[in-house]
Scaffold this active site. Structure first.
Site, short mmCIF file in Angstrom:
data_model
loop_
_atom_site.label_atom_id
_atom_site.label_comp_id
_atom_site.label_asym_id
_atom_site.label_seq_id
_atom_site.Cartn_x
_atom_site.Cartn_y
_atom_site.Cartn_z
N HIS A 97 3.01 0.71 8.38
CA HIS A 97 3.01 -0.74 8.55
C HIS A 97 2.74 -1.08 10.02
CE1 HIS A 97 5.25 -4.80 8.90
NE2 HIS A 97 4.09 -5.03 8.29
N SER A 98 1.81 -2.01 10.25
CA SER A 98 1.60 -2.63 11.55
C SER A 98 1.39 -1.58 12.64
CB SER A 98 2.80 -3.55 11.86
OG SER A 98 2.59 -4.34 12.99
N ALA A 99 2.19 -1.63 13.71
CA ALA A 99 2.00 -0.70 14.83
C ALA A 99 2.47 0.71 14.52
CB ALA A 99 2.73 -1.22 16.08
#
Length: 335
Positions: free
Chosen positions: A188-190
């Protein structure tokens, strides 16, 4: 008369699971206080009574979060980890080095960047200006909302050396794969750079990648961090043919393949109301240019709308996971 604690949700479907945890140790380093393990990785695992899926899933949290992002939602429901266990998967939930239960000390990991403020969390997960479209964040928008407080209480910080933080993520995830065998990475994301790097280091052990709202677009220039050096990561990616400097990859990505991504099925999941969704189409293009078998998986194509960047945490999280399970099912059927 029995009493149900107020934080427990009677709507949760009971499930029999096996659970446990393990550590991926960091390398031992000398300090003035003695020898320390550098950046160990905490791993919690969950599995159904009978595992019916051929490969486990490794869930990698984003940014300043921690593994609890996958275990529960801000309003107290069970998170994606449990939905995936119900679907028959063994699941490994990690706390990236220096996050959550993976301890941080500056003598081991170096200094941290400034803490992530509530204003940043609001901008990322519940921007007021997106309220009309962002209908799956139905809770109070503002610092005083109980769900927002649950979300932000779990938030930590990055290492000041962003590239080193990503390198550690990739190395520890690779070591986890050495222990558990072939798996699917769900990021997820970073947390996505750690997934790209783990695949790059262990190309034979990553069967597929699901990148939820991943960091991008390629070569984005983030304030205080500079340009994403290798397009997907700040930490070094290896390529075929090898490059002497990251500028070579940027100048002609089609001339290179990235081991671990080349030929690997990748789904990039986006929410219809996410301000980050626009970065995903160019990311998919870049992945395919370096040899991946990547595709965009917009939730709205499955009739799921109103989700933002935190779609794994929002009110319809039990629905947002279904297109991912369907994609994984189709992948297994095609093999």
């Amino acid at each position: 008369m029995t009493h149900t604690p107020p934080h427990l949700d009677d709507r949760i479907e009971p499930i029999t699971i096996r659970t446990g945890f393990l550590w991926i140790p960091g390398e031992q380093i000398p300090t003035p206080h003695g020898t320390l393990p550098r950046g160990p990785l905490y791993v919690e695992w969950l599995a159904p009574a009978e595992v019916t899926r051929p490969h486990p899933l490794v869930l990698v949290h984003g940014g300043g979060g921690q593994g609890t992002d996958w275990l529960g939602t801000p309003d107290g429901r069970q998170g994606w980890a449990y939905d995936l266990v119900r679907a028959g998967y063994a699941v490994y939930v990690v706390d990236r080095p220096g996050h959550g239960r993976s301890p941080h000390h500056p003598e081991g990991l170096g200094p941290t960047a400034p803490p992530l403020p509530l204003e940043f969390a609001s901008f990322l997960f519940a921007p007021p200006e997106s309220a009309d479209a962002h209908t799956q964040w139905p809770w109070e928008r503002g610092f005083d909302g109980p769900e927002f407080q649950q979300l932000t209480s779990a938030m930590g910080f990055f290492l000041a050396d962003f590239a080193e933080g990503q390198r550690l993520d990739g190395e520890r995830l690779a070591a986890l794969l050495d222990r558990i065998g072939p798996a699917v990475l769900v990021t997820h994301s970073a947390g996505s750079p750690g997934g790209w790097l783990a695949a790059n280091r262990r190309p034979d052990l990553v069967k597929a990648i699901v990148a939820v709202e991943p960091m991008g677009p390629p070569y984005a220039d983030f304030p205080g961090l500079g340009e994403i050096t290798y397009g997907l990561t700040y930490a070094e990616l290896t390529t075929e043919p090898p490059i002497d400097a990251p500028e070579q990859l940027k100048a002609d990505p089609a001339a290179h393949r990235v081991p671990g991504l080349s030929g690997t099925p990748i789904a990039v999941v986006t929410g219809s109301a996410s301000g980050s969704a626009a970065q995903s189409p160019p990311l998919v293009d870049f992945l395919n240019t370096v040899g991946a078998d990547a595709e965009l998986l917009p939730l709205e194509d499955s009739g799921i709308v109103g989700n933002g960047h935190g779609l794994i945490l929002e009110a319809n999280s039990a629905e947002t996971v279904k297109p991912v399970i369907a994609w994984l099912d189709a992948l297994e059927e095609s093999r």
